[in-house]
Design a protein around this motif. Structure first.
Motif, mmCIF file in Angstrom:
data_model
loop_
_atom_site.group_PDB
_atom_site.id
_atom_site.type_symbol
_atom_site.label_atom_id
_atom_site.label_comp_id
_atom_site.label_asym_id
_atom_site.label_seq_id
_atom_site.Cartn_x
_atom_site.Cartn_y
_atom_site.Cartn_z
ATOM 1 N N LEU A 72 49.987 -21.545 -2.884
ATOM 2 C CA LEU A 72 49.752 -20.745 -4.083
ATOM 3 C C LEU A 72 48.275 -20.816 -4.433
ATOM 4 C CD1 LEU A 72 52.720 -21.794 -6.404
ATOM 5 C CD2 LEU A 72 52.481 -19.651 -5.129
ATOM 6 N N GLU A 73 47.640 -19.642 -4.453
ATOM 7 C CA GLU A 73 46.283 -19.602 -5.014
ATOM 8 C C GLU A 73 46.449 -19.807 -6.504
ATOM 9 O OE1 GLU A 73 43.219 -16.575 -3.845
ATOM 10 O OE2 GLU A 73 45.000 -15.644 -2.969
ATOM 11 N N GLN A 74 45.558 -20.567 -7.080
ATOM 12 C CA GLN A 74 45.625 -20.766 -8.527
ATOM 13 C C GLN A 74 44.230 -20.907 -9.095
ATOM 14 O OE1 GLN A 74 48.048 -24.210 -9.196
ATOM 15 N NE2 GLN A 74 47.173 -25.310 -7.485
ATOM 16 N N PHE A 75 44.000 -20.161 -10.178
ATOM 17 C CA PHE A 75 42.704 -20.255 -10.836
ATOM 18 C C PHE A 75 42.816 -19.712 -12.249
ATOM 19 C CE2 PHE A 75 42.779 -16.295 -8.436
ATOM 20 C CZ PHE A 75 42.347 -15.348 -9.352
ATOM 21 N N PHE A 76 41.833 -20.073 -13.065
ATOM 22 C CA PHE A 76 41.763 -19.609 -14.440
ATOM 23 C C PHE A 76 40.862 -18.394 -14.502
ATOM 24 C CE2 PHE A 76 39.557 -19.858 -18.637
ATOM 25 C CZ PHE A 76 40.646 -19.484 -19.402
ATOM 26 N N GLU A 77 41.335 -17.336 -15.133
ATOM 27 C CA GLU A 77 40.577 -16.088 -15.303
ATOM 28 C C GLU A 77 40.111 -16.030 -16.760
ATOM 29 O OE1 GLU A 77 38.659 -13.195 -13.959
ATOM 30 O OE2 GLU A 77 40.348 -13.534 -12.612
ATOM 31 N N PRO A 78 38.882 -16.517 -17.048
ATOM 32 C CA PRO A 78 38.453 -16.632 -18.442
ATOM 33 C C PRO A 78 38.333 -15.310 -19.185
ATOM 34 C CG PRO A 78 36.644 -17.157 -16.945
ATOM 35 C CD PRO A 78 37.875 -16.979 -16.106
ATOM 36 N N SER A 79 38.051 -14.214 -18.493
ATOM 37 C CA SER A 79 37.864 -12.932 -19.181
ATOM 38 C C SER A 79 39.147 -12.437 -19.860
ATOM 39 C CB SER A 79 37.348 -11.863 -18.209
ATOM 40 O OG SER A 79 38.309 -11.615 -17.201
ATOM 41 N N VAL A 80 40.299 -12.902 -19.364
ATOM 42 C CA VAL A 80 41.577 -12.498 -19.967
ATOM 43 C C VAL A 80 42.404 -13.705 -20.418
ATOM 44 C CG1 VAL A 80 41.766 -10.239 -18.863
ATOM 45 C CG2 VAL A 80 42.573 -12.265 -17.647
ATOM 46 N N ASN A 81 41.809 -14.913 -20.333
ATOM 47 C CA ASN A 81 42.465 -16.142 -20.752
ATOM 48 C C ASN A 81 43.829 -16.327 -20.081
ATOM 49 O OD1 ASN A 81 42.504 -18.583 -22.310
ATOM 50 N ND2 ASN A 81 44.032 -17.620 -23.646
ATOM 51 N N VAL A 82 43.848 -16.214 -18.745
ATOM 52 C CA VAL A 82 45.101 -16.310 -17.996
ATOM 53 C C VAL A 82 44.921 -17.235 -16.795
ATOM 54 C CG1 VAL A 82 46.629 -14.979 -16.461
ATOM 55 C CG2 VAL A 82 46.004 -14.057 -18.674
ATOM 56 N N ILE A 83 45.943 -18.022 -16.526
ATOM 57 C CA ILE A 83 46.011 -18.783 -15.289
ATOM 58 C C ILE A 83 46.764 -17.921 -14.275
ATOM 59 C CG2 ILE A 83 47.009 -20.798 -14.129
ATOM 60 C CD1 ILE A 83 46.589 -22.305 -16.805
ATOM 61 N N GLU A 84 46.130 -17.660 -13.142
ATOM 62 C CA GLU A 84 46.740 -16.854 -12.081
ATOM 63 C C GLU A 84 47.417 -17.779 -11.071
ATOM 64 O OE1 GLU A 84 46.768 -13.642 -12.240
ATOM 65 O OE2 GLU A 84 45.014 -13.051 -13.392
ATOM 66 N N LEU A 85 48.667 -17.485 -10.760
ATOM 67 C CA LEU A 85 49.406 -18.161 -9.694
ATOM 68 C C LEU A 85 49.798 -17.096 -8.692
ATOM 69 C CD1 LEU A 85 51.880 -20.695 -11.356
ATOM 70 C CD2 LEU A 85 49.864 -21.197 -9.995
ATOM 71 N N ILE A 86 49.248 -17.177 -7.492
ATOM 72 C CA ILE A 86 49.359 -16.089 -6.524
ATOM 73 C C ILE A 86 49.934 -16.606 -5.206
ATOM 74 C CG2 ILE A 86 48.046 -14.348 -5.249
ATOM 75 C CD1 ILE A 86 45.910 -14.586 -7.514
ATOM 76 N N PRO A 87 51.146 -16.159 -4.827
ATOM 77 C CA PRO A 87 51.664 -16.560 -3.522
ATOM 78 C C PRO A 87 50.845 -15.931 -2.396
ATOM 79 C CG PRO A 87 53.113 -14.938 -4.523
ATOM 80 C CD PRO A 87 52.050 -15.273 -5.530
#
Length: 151
Positions: A72-87
């Motif tokens: 799982l790719e995972q990172f914080f996207e500060p411009s939208v205040n979201v943690i992305e969890l990407i298979p």
């Protein structure tokens, strides 16, 4: 609170080029950085349906062998205040796979691991590429990772 987004998928394409396994990187128009295939799940698509569509849209690659990268790719996207969890998926392509980019990318390159790490700017991309290389290039692919699908 930070929301978690799970509506994106990504995939790394592998192809044998001149006798060596390579992975596909593309230079995005938006942000001008090198990356692998990724995109949003649309409507009622499954993650598998979305990655198959994204490969066709972004590269014109017709997927014949699809694998769950077990990552799982995972990172914080500060411009939208979201943690992305990407298979992450892996696509094994035919040798010397042809690529036709859509308007989201300006160029592409089939890279060995060190070239990919040099081109890709983000640590999470590096983690994806190292993982894919370790489990899909350096050793035989575990058949349990294969993803059955219908087109």
């Amino acid at each position: 609170m930070i929301p978690v987004n799970t509506s994106i998928v990504s995939g790394v394409a592998l192809s044998e080029i001149d006798g060596e396994m390579r992975l596909l990187l593309m230079k995005r128009v938006k942000g001008e950085f090198w990356c692998h295939v990724a995109g949003s799940i649309e409507g009622y698509e499954t993650a598998v349906e979305a990655i198959l569509r994204e490969f066709e849209e972004e590269t014109q690659i017709q997927v014949s062998e699809l694998y769950n990268a077990q990552f799982l790719e995972q990172f914080f996207e500060p411009s939208v205040n979201v943690i992305e969890l990407i298979p992450v998926f892996v696509v094994l392509c035919h040798p010397h796979q042809q690529v036709e980019l859509n308007d989201e990318h300006t160029e592409y390159k089939w890279c060995n691991l060190s070239e990919a790490l040099e081109l890709a700017p983000f640590p999470n991309q590096h983690a994806v590429y190292k993982h894919v290389w370790s489990y899909f290039v350096d050793k035989p692919i575990n058949s349990l990772y294969r993803v059955p699908y219908h087109t």
